[in-house]
Motif scaffolding. Sequence first.
Motif, PDB file in Angstrom:
ATOM      1  N   LEU A 346      35.894  27.557  44.173  1.00 45.26           N
ATOM      2  CA  LEU A 346      36.359  29.058  44.225  1.00 45.26           C
ATOM      3  C   LEU A 346      35.432  30.019  44.433  1.00 45.26           C
ATOM      4  CD1 LEU A 346      38.534  28.827  40.936  1.00 45.26           C
ATOM      5  CD2 LEU A 346      39.266  29.542  43.277  1.00 45.26           C
ATOM      6  N   ARG A 347      34.043  29.804  43.742  1.00 47.25           N
ATOM      7  CA  ARG A 347      33.101  30.858  44.293  1.00 47.25           C
ATOM      8  C   ARG A 347      32.819  30.912  45.522  1.00 47.25           C
ATOM      9  NH1 ARG A 347      30.944  28.280  39.594  1.00 47.25           N
ATOM     10  NH2 ARG A 347      29.553  27.154  40.818  1.00 47.25           N
ATOM     11  N   ALA A 348      32.743  29.807  46.293  1.00 46.70           N
ATOM     12  CA  ALA A 348      32.669  29.950  47.973  1.00 46.70           C
ATOM     13  C   ALA A 348      33.907  30.599  48.521  1.00 46.70           C
ATOM     14  CB  ALA A 348      32.458  28.402  48.107  1.00 46.70           C
ATOM     15  N   LEU A 349      35.086  30.270  47.992  1.00 45.93           N
ATOM     16  CA  LEU A 349      36.176  30.898  48.646  1.00 45.93           C
ATOM     17  C   LEU A 349      36.000  32.641  48.369  1.00 45.93           C
ATOM     18  CD1 LEU A 349      39.202  30.514  49.875  1.00 45.93           C
ATOM     19  CD2 LEU A 349      39.823  30.468  47.475  1.00 45.93           C
ATOM     20  N   VAL A 350      35.971  33.025  47.180  1.00 40.93           N
ATOM     21  CA  VAL A 350      35.896  34.404  47.193  1.00 40.93           C
ATOM     22  C   VAL A 350      34.954  34.849  47.852  1.00 40.93           C
ATOM     23  CG1 VAL A 350      35.510  36.079  45.423  1.00 40.93           C
ATOM     24  CG2 VAL A 350      37.043  34.129  44.844  1.00 40.93           C
ATOM     25  N   THR A 351      33.526  34.358  47.740  1.00 39.39           N
ATOM     26  CA  THR A 351      32.394  35.098  48.621  1.00 39.39           C
ATOM     27  C   THR A 351      32.954  35.119  49.944  1.00 39.39           C
ATOM     28  OG1 THR A 351      31.006  33.904  46.886  1.00 39.39           O
ATOM     29  CG2 THR A 351      30.238  34.557  49.051  1.00 39.39           C
ATOM     30  N   CYS A 352      33.546  34.079  50.730  1.00 35.14           N
ATOM     31  CA  CYS A 352      33.654  34.133  52.078  1.00 35.14           C
ATOM     32  C   CYS A 352      34.642  35.186  52.403  1.00 35.14           C
ATOM     33  CB  CYS A 352      34.083  32.743  52.460  1.00 35.14           C
ATOM     34  SG  CYS A 352      32.607  31.695  52.989  1.00 35.14           S
ATOM     35  N   ALA A 353      35.792  35.303  51.475  1.00 34.48           N
ATOM     36  CA  ALA A 353      36.686  36.096  51.603  1.00 34.48           C
ATOM     37  C   ALA A 353      36.380  37.569  51.690  1.00 34.48           C
ATOM     38  CB  ALA A 353      37.897  36.043  50.342  1.00 34.48           C
ATOM     39  N   ALA A 354      35.247  37.684  50.611  1.00 34.89           N
ATOM     40  CA  ALA A 354      34.805  39.328  50.595  1.00 34.89           C
ATOM     41  C   ALA A 354      33.812  39.362  51.824  1.00 34.89           C
ATOM     42  CB  ALA A 354      34.041  39.488  49.372  1.00 34.89           C
ATOM     43  N   GLU A 355      32.851  38.483  52.105  1.00 33.70           N
ATOM     44  CA  GLU A 355      31.963  38.701  53.069  1.00 33.70           C
ATOM     45  C   GLU A 355      32.230  38.519  54.555  1.00 33.70           C
ATOM     46  OE1 GLU A 355      28.903  39.757  52.200  1.00 33.70           O
ATOM     47  OE2 GLU A 355      29.267  39.814  49.919  1.00 33.70           O
ATOM     48  N   SER A 356      33.007  37.552  54.754  1.00 31.15           N
ATOM     49  CA  SER A 356      33.466  37.299  56.270  1.00 31.15           C
ATOM     50  C   SER A 356      34.624  37.825  56.642  1.00 31.15           C
ATOM     51  CB  SER A 356      33.536  35.546  56.267  1.00 31.15           C
ATOM     52  OG  SER A 356      32.264  35.066  56.096  1.00 31.15           O
ATOM     53  N   LEU A 357      35.608  38.102  55.656  1.00 32.29           N
ATOM     54  CA  LEU A 357      37.037  38.574  55.970  1.00 32.29           C
ATOM     55  C   LEU A 357      37.141  40.143  55.547  1.00 32.29           C
ATOM     56  CD1 LEU A 357      39.072  35.473  55.227  1.00 32.29           C
ATOM     57  CD2 LEU A 357      38.086  36.139  57.411  1.00 32.29           C
ATOM     58  N   GLY A 358      36.164  40.604  54.876  1.00 28.87           N
ATOM     59  CA  GLY A 358      36.200  42.083  54.303  1.00 28.87           C
ATOM     60  C   GLY A 358      37.431  42.225  53.237  1.00 28.87           C
ATOM     61  N   VAL A 359      37.811  41.179  52.496  1.00 28.52           N
ATOM     62  CA  VAL A 359      38.991  41.420  51.410  1.00 28.52           C
ATOM     63  C   VAL A 359      38.347  41.965  50.377  1.00 28.52           C
ATOM     64  CG1 VAL A 359      40.187  40.062  49.918  1.00 28.52           C
ATOM     65  CG2 VAL A 359      40.165  39.280  52.209  1.00 28.52           C
ATOM     66  N   ARG A 360      39.317  43.092  50.011  1.00 24.03           N
ATOM     67  CA  ARG A 360      38.911  43.767  48.685  1.00 24.03           C
ATOM     68  C   ARG A 360      39.904  43.783  47.667  1.00 24.03           C
ATOM     69  NH1 ARG A 360      35.050  43.041  50.524  1.00 24.03           N
ATOM     70  NH2 ARG A 360      33.340  44.411  51.688  1.00 24.03           N
ATOM     71  N   ARG A 361      41.250  43.777  48.006  1.00 25.36           N
ATOM     72  CA  ARG A 361      42.635  43.703  47.405  1.00 25.36           C
ATOM     73  C   ARG A 361      43.138  42.262  47.196  1.00 25.36           C
ATOM     74  NH1 ARG A 361      46.034  47.989  49.133  1.00 25.36           N
ATOM     75  NH2 ARG A 361      45.345  47.233  51.020  1.00 25.36           N
ATOM     76  N   VAL A 362      43.387  41.572  46.269  1.00 23.93           N
ATOM     77  CA  VAL A 362      43.777  40.149  46.320  1.00 23.93           C
ATOM     78  C   VAL A 362      45.191  40.183  45.294  1.00 23.93           C
ATOM     79  CG1 VAL A 362      43.606  37.858  45.851  1.00 23.93           C
ATOM     80  CG2 VAL A 362      41.722  39.175  46.797  1.00 23.93           C
ATOM     81  N   ALA A 363      46.204  39.498  45.980  1.00 21.16           N
ATOM     82  CA  ALA A 363      47.320  39.080  45.060  1.00 21.16           C
ATOM     83  C   ALA A 363      47.473  37.722  44.822  1.00 21.16           C
ATOM     84  CB  ALA A 363      48.840  39.535  45.869  1.00 21.16           C
ATOM     85  N   LEU A 364      47.663  37.434  43.324  1.00 20.10           N
ATOM     86  CA  LEU A 364      47.680  36.036  42.961  1.00 20.10           C
ATOM     87  C   LEU A 364      48.806  35.681  42.679  1.00 20.10           C
ATOM     88  CD1 LEU A 364      45.675  33.551  42.285  1.00 20.10           C
ATOM     89  CD2 LEU A 364      45.052  34.900  40.258  1.00 20.10           C
ATOM     90  N   LEU A 365      49.370  34.659  43.206  1.00 12.06           N
ATOM     91  CA  LEU A 365      50.537  33.669  42.667  1.00 12.06           C
ATOM     92  C   LEU A 365      49.999  32.409  42.296  1.00 12.06           C
ATOM     93  CD1 LEU A 365      53.060  34.806  45.565  1.00 12.06           C
ATOM     94  CD2 LEU A 365      52.876  35.844  43.215  1.00 12.06           C
ATOM     95  N   TRP A 366      50.693  31.912  41.077  1.00  7.51           N
ATOM     96  CA  TRP A 366      50.277  30.638  40.743  1.00  7.51           C
ATOM     97  C   TRP A 366      51.255  29.811  39.765  1.00  7.51           C
ATOM     98  CZ3 TRP A 366      50.102  30.827  35.271  1.00  7.51           C
ATOM     99  CH2 TRP A 366      50.031  32.225  34.769  1.00  7.51           C
ATOM    100  N   PRO A 367      51.429  28.509  39.714  1.00  9.22           N
ATOM    101  CA  PRO A 367      52.505  27.756  39.213  1.00  9.22           C
ATOM    102  C   PRO A 367      52.087  27.987  37.636  1.00  9.22           C
ATOM    103  CG  PRO A 367      50.914  26.407  40.197  1.00  9.22           C
ATOM    104  CD  PRO A 367      50.656  27.726  40.733  1.00  9.22           C
ATOM    105  N   GLU A 368      53.172  28.244  37.082  1.00 12.21           N
ATOM    106  CA  GLU A 368      53.207  28.078  35.596  1.00 12.21           C
ATOM    107  C   GLU A 368      53.160  26.754  34.888  1.00 12.21           C
ATOM    108  OE1 GLU A 368      52.213  29.312  32.694  1.00 12.21           O
ATOM    109  OE2 GLU A 368      53.522  31.104  33.006  1.00 12.21           O
ATOM    110  N   GLU A 369      51.901  26.163  34.944  1.00  8.62           N
ATOM    111  CA  GLU A 369      51.521  24.784  34.460  1.00  8.62           C
ATOM    112  C   GLU A 369      49.952  24.687  34.057  1.00  8.62           C
ATOM    113  OE1 GLU A 369      52.074  22.048  37.304  1.00  8.62           O
ATOM    114  OE2 GLU A 369      50.777  23.019  38.970  1.00  8.62           O
ATOM    115  N   PRO A 370      49.364  24.004  33.092  1.00 10.47           N
ATOM    116  CA  PRO A 370      48.248  23.995  32.857  1.00 10.47           C
ATOM    117  C   PRO A 370      47.036  24.107  33.950  1.00 10.47           C
ATOM    118  CG  PRO A 370      49.338  22.263  31.417  1.00 10.47           C
ATOM    119  CD  PRO A 370      50.179  23.030  32.614  1.00 10.47           C
ATOM    120  N   GLN A 371      47.417  23.251  34.965  1.00  4.91           N
ATOM    121  CA  GLN A 371      46.133  23.214  36.083  1.00  4.91           C
ATOM    122  C   GLN A 371      46.451  24.555  37.016  1.00  4.91           C
ATOM    123  OE1 GLN A 371      46.648  19.926  38.764  1.00  4.91           O
ATOM    124  NE2 GLN A 371      45.126  20.824  40.203  1.00  4.91           N
TER     125      GLN A 371
END
Length: 591
Positions: A346-371
């Motif tokens: 996750l740390r690598a994913l967020v870092t690359c999104a910000a540094e390599s793709l220029g992402v600043r705003r994120v929408a987060l969709l996730w399944p309603e389960e413990p994982q």
Amino acid sequence: MPAERTDPDRWTAFQPQRRALRIALWLVLVVLSASPSMAVPNDLEDARSALQQGRHASAMARARPWLQREDASGREARLITAEAQVELGQFAAALRTLGPLMARGGRGAQDAGWMWIVARAFQGQGLFLEAADWWLTLEREAPPRLARPARAALASLLEQRLGQAEIAYLLWKYPRHAQLCEAAQAYAREERRRGHLREARRADAAVPRHCGGGADAPPATATAHDFFTVGVLAPLNGAYARYGISLTHGIDIARRLKNARARFPLGIEIADTQGDPRQALEAVARLHDAGVRIFVGEIFSLNTLMIASYLHDRNAVLISPAATDSTISHLGAGVYDCLPGAQEQLRALVTCAAESLGVRRVALLWPEEPQGRRWRNDFRRAAQARGLAVVLDRAYRPGRTDFTDLIGELGGQLHERFDALCCPGDMRELVGLLSQCAQSGFLGPYLGAAGMEGDLLTRIAAEFSLTTLHPTDAYRAAPDADPQVDFATRYQELYGEPADAFAHRGWVALSCIARAVEAGGYCAEALRERLEDASARSLREGGGRRIEPPPTIAAPALLLRDGARERILLPLPPPPPLPVGPQPWDAGASD
């Protein structure tokens, strides 16, 4: 008198002698200026006299003109200058002065003078291990008048300055040396007297290794230059041989690069498992009987689990570079994997999104389960650490494939609301989400978990020209500024093809072992303790005994798809640490 002044014959008679005298004087001056060695003995004798009288600056000044000479006078000038620099406390300068002499091979009794100065310079800098190494060399090579004081200087270091790791290293380099063996045994006795039983056991384990045989004597497979021999278990024949061969190639490159810069060189002993569990057990038993205690392998989870159980019962060490069964890393101390954990991904994913793709705003969709909830909480922590704004945080029912109502609720203009959409759902959920969002005009980037890698999602990304980014289950060697020590460059040069994921896994596994050995893992028990320290963070996070290499060695690889094109990204520079403690979003979802 006037007749004498004007007699031309008298002056003419002396012209040849005068001309010859001038020529002779000129030749003498030329020879003296071109050949200062004629004056060297007297000047160097003055320099040596000044050094003996404590006039160190004067000695350096008198010796300086002949430092660049390659003959005996230049050597003597370097010795005088370096000794004066040591007396003045200029230890680094003394080592630079003696650099040309240190670079030459074939040391013997004739080199005792400058070796003595080198040992003093290292000791003056506080580099006690290097100083002890030179005192030992001097004791072996020098005549008795210098060998005796060298032994005394070594004894002082062993009593006051060197720890057990340094003594073990010197014992490896100078096996069965009486002073070193006695120092190692004395260290173990003292630790036992103080009640430090763990440290005493580690010291005891190192002593018989180089002080006269015993159960922990050096393995038969080790060479004279290997501190440890690492057993490598991989399929080298059969249907899966290409994966095992890539793994061993990566380990071999890592060994070459690490040994070139390490104090404790490593050897490798490769055994073919043929991808078969029975063959794997026979191979590991054969290497263990030969004295190998450190292992890397295998590539299949079943084979690795059987090998890990065998080695765990015998207090050996195993690094699993490829097997994905989480049971392996939960067997206990001595068994570790070196695959990226979820939080590291996750740390690598967020870092690359910000540094390599220029992402600043994120929408987060996730399944309603413990994982899904755990993934969402970790993602928000990583996003906060990187400075990304989570503008939409929405849970959905697990197994959902129709997201048209959500898209309609957002007005269909998704690209105006956020820069990237992140979802850790399974394959069915992601197929529905990506295809419906693509039809609304949002082409990405889509951020996901490792499960986003699949043939169906690959076809969807290619059909709609989507941009997707997700972590893989492997590290990649971090690029080095020096191409001579860069893993990918050396691999290409040696094997004529790019390093694949298994080659990188081999690189990471051996690099983790080499790093732990350099940090004090001078015997199997000490190495296991170093690896336990390295896996402490993963244990706290509930991820088993997982070794996370530092970013200077390797980073979690991410796969970036841009339509049908694919390439690997690394999160460089390294991401900041995650926030600790409960966060506002831990209680539930909010937009």
